[in-house]
Design a protein around this motif. Structure first.
Motif, mmCIF file in Angstrom:
data_model
loop_
_atom_site.group_PDB
_atom_site.id
_atom_site.type_symbol
_atom_site.label_atom_id
_atom_site.label_comp_id
_atom_site.label_asym_id
_atom_site.label_seq_id
_atom_site.Cartn_x
_atom_site.Cartn_y
_atom_site.Cartn_z
ATOM 1 N N THR A 109 -5.940 22.525 -5.640
ATOM 2 C CA THR A 109 -7.317 22.332 -5.208
ATOM 3 C C THR A 109 -7.500 21.122 -4.297
ATOM 4 N N LYS A 110 -6.891 20.024 -4.712
ATOM 5 C CA LYS A 110 -7.028 18.766 -3.955
ATOM 6 C C LYS A 110 -6.599 18.968 -2.519
ATOM 7 N N LEU A 111 -5.378 19.582 -2.378
ATOM 8 C CA LEU A 111 -4.791 19.780 -1.057
ATOM 9 C C LEU A 111 -5.696 20.683 -0.216
ATOM 10 N N ARG A 112 -6.190 21.737 -0.893
ATOM 11 C CA ARG A 112 -7.035 22.693 -0.175
ATOM 12 C C ARG A 112 -8.276 21.985 0.391
ATOM 13 N N GLU A 113 -8.883 21.136 -0.451
ATOM 14 C CA GLU A 113 -10.081 20.433 0.010
ATOM 15 C C GLU A 113 -9.788 19.542 1.199
ATOM 16 N N VAL A 114 -8.640 18.818 1.108
ATOM 17 C CA VAL A 114 -8.276 17.904 2.199
ATOM 18 C C VAL A 114 -8.110 18.686 3.494
ATOM 19 N N GLY A 130 6.534 27.480 -13.366
ATOM 20 C CA GLY A 130 7.578 26.496 -13.626
ATOM 21 C C GLY A 130 8.533 26.308 -12.465
ATOM 22 N N THR A 131 8.308 26.945 -11.337
ATOM 23 C CA THR A 131 9.209 26.718 -10.201
ATOM 24 C C THR A 131 8.604 25.654 -9.292
ATOM 25 N N SER A 132 9.489 24.932 -8.598
ATOM 26 C CA SER A 132 8.989 23.906 -7.678
ATOM 27 C C SER A 132 8.636 24.568 -6.355
ATOM 28 N N GLU A 133 7.590 24.079 -5.780
ATOM 29 C CA GLU A 133 7.163 24.633 -4.496
ATOM 30 C C GLU A 133 6.679 23.516 -3.594
ATOM 31 N N ILE A 134 6.807 23.751 -2.264
ATOM 32 C CA ILE A 134 6.180 22.822 -1.320
ATOM 33 C C ILE A 134 5.073 23.616 -0.641
ATOM 34 N N VAL A 135 3.923 23.015 -0.551
ATOM 35 C CA VAL A 135 2.880 23.700 0.211
ATOM 36 C C VAL A 135 2.437 22.788 1.353
ATOM 37 N N VAL A 136 2.367 23.382 2.553
ATOM 38 C CA VAL A 136 1.924 22.618 3.718
ATOM 39 C C VAL A 136 0.636 23.278 4.213
ATOM 40 N N GLY A 137 -0.378 22.462 4.382
ATOM 41 C CA GLY A 137 -1.647 23.009 4.872
ATOM 42 C C GLY A 137 -1.964 22.452 6.255
#
Ligand code: ADP
Length: 479
Positions: A109-114, A130-137
């Motif tokens: 949510t935080k990232l989405r708002e930014v 439980g898997t690691s992910e990177i999200v770039v917005g």
């Protein structure tokens, strides 16, 4: 519980290795993780920005097949795209996803708002699965859209897990190696001390000429070696001096005693002419003189045994012959009690031909002593028997039917000058308390032992045990 030096050195090495491997392992793990992750993030950002440009171009070109667009972007990358688009027709932003495995809630949510507020952002997180992910917005303001790309990091997770396990394994091995090294070091460093304690044990066991080898000693322990040897030298000299003194005193006492005994004999010859009181005094004097002589004789023998355990001469003889002859000869030498026939010796056929190493003179003294004791305290020997003992031993038992010896006194009677509770019921006043001590001394010199039990006849049973040298008859030589 107090740990010994060896255990403490081992523990210290083990602990050192453990701390070191935790530090090294932790450092390698986290550094590797940091660089791998940073690399992946940079790559993800590059890809996401490039894709965002593609999205902008398509949307500006009037493309409305969003899902098809996103799917074509993702094809072959293993990443998933999410597109927020604020169309003019609706008030709420529309969300398009490239695959069923992602949806609007996949984006934190935080990232989405930014990002929706107009700033590009990257976040690494652990998904609900439980898997690691990177999200770039990346915001794409020119088309009122925001483009998100979610990268799966499970391969990186796997790599890090393998790395972690490897480092853990290496840590365990290092710790075990550290413990082994500590064990080795402690054994090595305590070895010179083991020599010292072995030498001290040998000295305590009577081997007074034991010394530490100053050339073989560890240079760090040179001081200890020198003072240890000096101490033993002094000890040995002192013991020898004392033994010599004892022997000299006994020797010196012998001649005046002989003179006294001779004078007493003269007096005794005229005994009948003396008044009754003088006769009584003479009797007391004669009894005590006799006892004194015995004691001096015993003391002399004891000091010889103390000083001269070196000049033992052990002969190999047949045990049954030895006992028979010692009993016969010894019976004649018994102190005024050798009346009648010497006791029978019962020999177990199993030991008939066994051979032992003894000093015959000493063995005869032992038999005489035991037979004398039996007649003093136990009304005479009831049986002498020779039979097999425990292990490679042969046992000679001397039984009597007297009062026996209390279990509490069974070790004490072998002490010097110990005259047990039986001394009160002594038949004669000649006991010195040295007889059994001498018996024990002689037996030890011959590598044997003596103990006392109760005899089936009700009295005491003295058991002499001697190591067997061979159990076959030797063709030549004396018994
Ligand atoms: P002693 O010169 O007094 O006989 P020993 O050392 O020979 O000295 O004996 C020590 C003590 O052991 C004796 O005083 C006696 O009390 C006890 N003892 C020795 N032999 C016997 C035995 N056969 N029966 C009972 N008591 C014995």
């Amino acid at each position: 519980m107090k740990l010994g030096i060896g255990a403490r050195i081992t523990a210290l090495f083990g602990l050192g290795a453990l701390v070191l491997s935790i530090l090294m392992g932790g450092l390698s793990y986290f550094t590797t993780r940091h660089f791998l992750l940073a690399g992946r993030e940079t790559a993800a950002q590059h890809q996401a920005f490039a894709n965002a440009v593609l999205v902008r171009t398509s949307l500006l070109g009037g493309d409305t097949h969003y899902v098809t667009l996103l799917t074509s972007i993702d094809a072959g990358t293993g990443a998933h795209s999410v597109l927020y688009h604020q169309s003019t027709a609706r008030r709420r932003a529309q969300v398009y996803v490239s695959s069923l495995s992602v949806n609007a809630s996949s984006i934190p949510t935080k990232l989405r708002e930014v990002v929706l507020a107009g700033t590009a952002a990257t976040q690494t997180y652990r998904s609900a699965q439980g898997t690691s992910e990177i999200v770039v917005g990346v915001p794409v303001p020119s088309v009122q859209a925001a483009y998100f790309e979610v990268f799966d990091l499970s391969d990186l997770d796997h790599t890090l897990r393998v790395l972690g396990l490897t480092l853990f394994g290496a840590g365990v091995v290092t710790t075990i190696l550290g413990i082994s090294l500590g064990r080795f070091a402690s054994v090595r460093s305590l070895r010179p001390l083991a020599d010292v304690s072995r030498a001290a044990g040998a000295i305590a066991g009577g081997e007074l000429d034991t010394r530490l080898d100053p050339d073989a000693a560890d240079p760090d322990l040179e001081g200890l070696t020198i003072s240890f040897n000096a101490m033993v030298d002094q000890l040995q000299e002192r013991i020898e001096r004392e033994a010599r003194f004892n022997s000299d005193v006994s020797h010196e006492l012998r001649s005046p005693l002989t003179t006294l005994a001779a004078s007493l004999e003269v007096l005794e010859r005229d005994r009948d002419t003396l008044p009754a009181r003088s006769q009584r005094a003479l009797q007391l004097l004669s009894d005590d003189l006799h006892r004194f002589q015995r004691m001096v004789g015993d003391l002399l023998e004891m000091s010889r045994a103390d000083a001269g355990s070196v000049d033992v001469f052990l002969e190999e003889v047949n045990v049954s012959e030895l006992v028979r002859r010692s009993v016969e000869a010894g019976f004649g030498h018994m102190d005024g009690h050798g009346h009648g026939a010497p006791p029978e010796v019962r020999i177990d056929p199993a030991v008939q031909s066994w051979r032992v190493g003894v000093d015959k003179r000493r063995f005869e003294r032992v038999m005489v002593n035991l037979m004398e004791n039996a007649s003093h305290y136990g009304g005479g020997v009831t049986e002498i028997a020779v039979g097999p003992g425990e292990g490679e031993q042969v046992e000679v038992t001397v039984d009597d039917a007297g009062p026996g010896i209390d279990p509490q006194e069974r070790t004490k009677v072998f002490e010097r000058f110990y005259r047990g509770s039986a001394s009160g019921r002594r038949g004669t006043g000649t006991g010195t308390g040295l007889g059994l001590a001498l018996v024990a001394e002689h037996m030890h010199v011959m590598q044997g032992d003596v103990r006392v039990e109760s005899s089936p006849a009700g009295g005491a049973r003295f058991v002499l045990s001697l190591p067997v040298l061979s159990n076959g008859a030797e063709p030549e030589g004396e018994p």
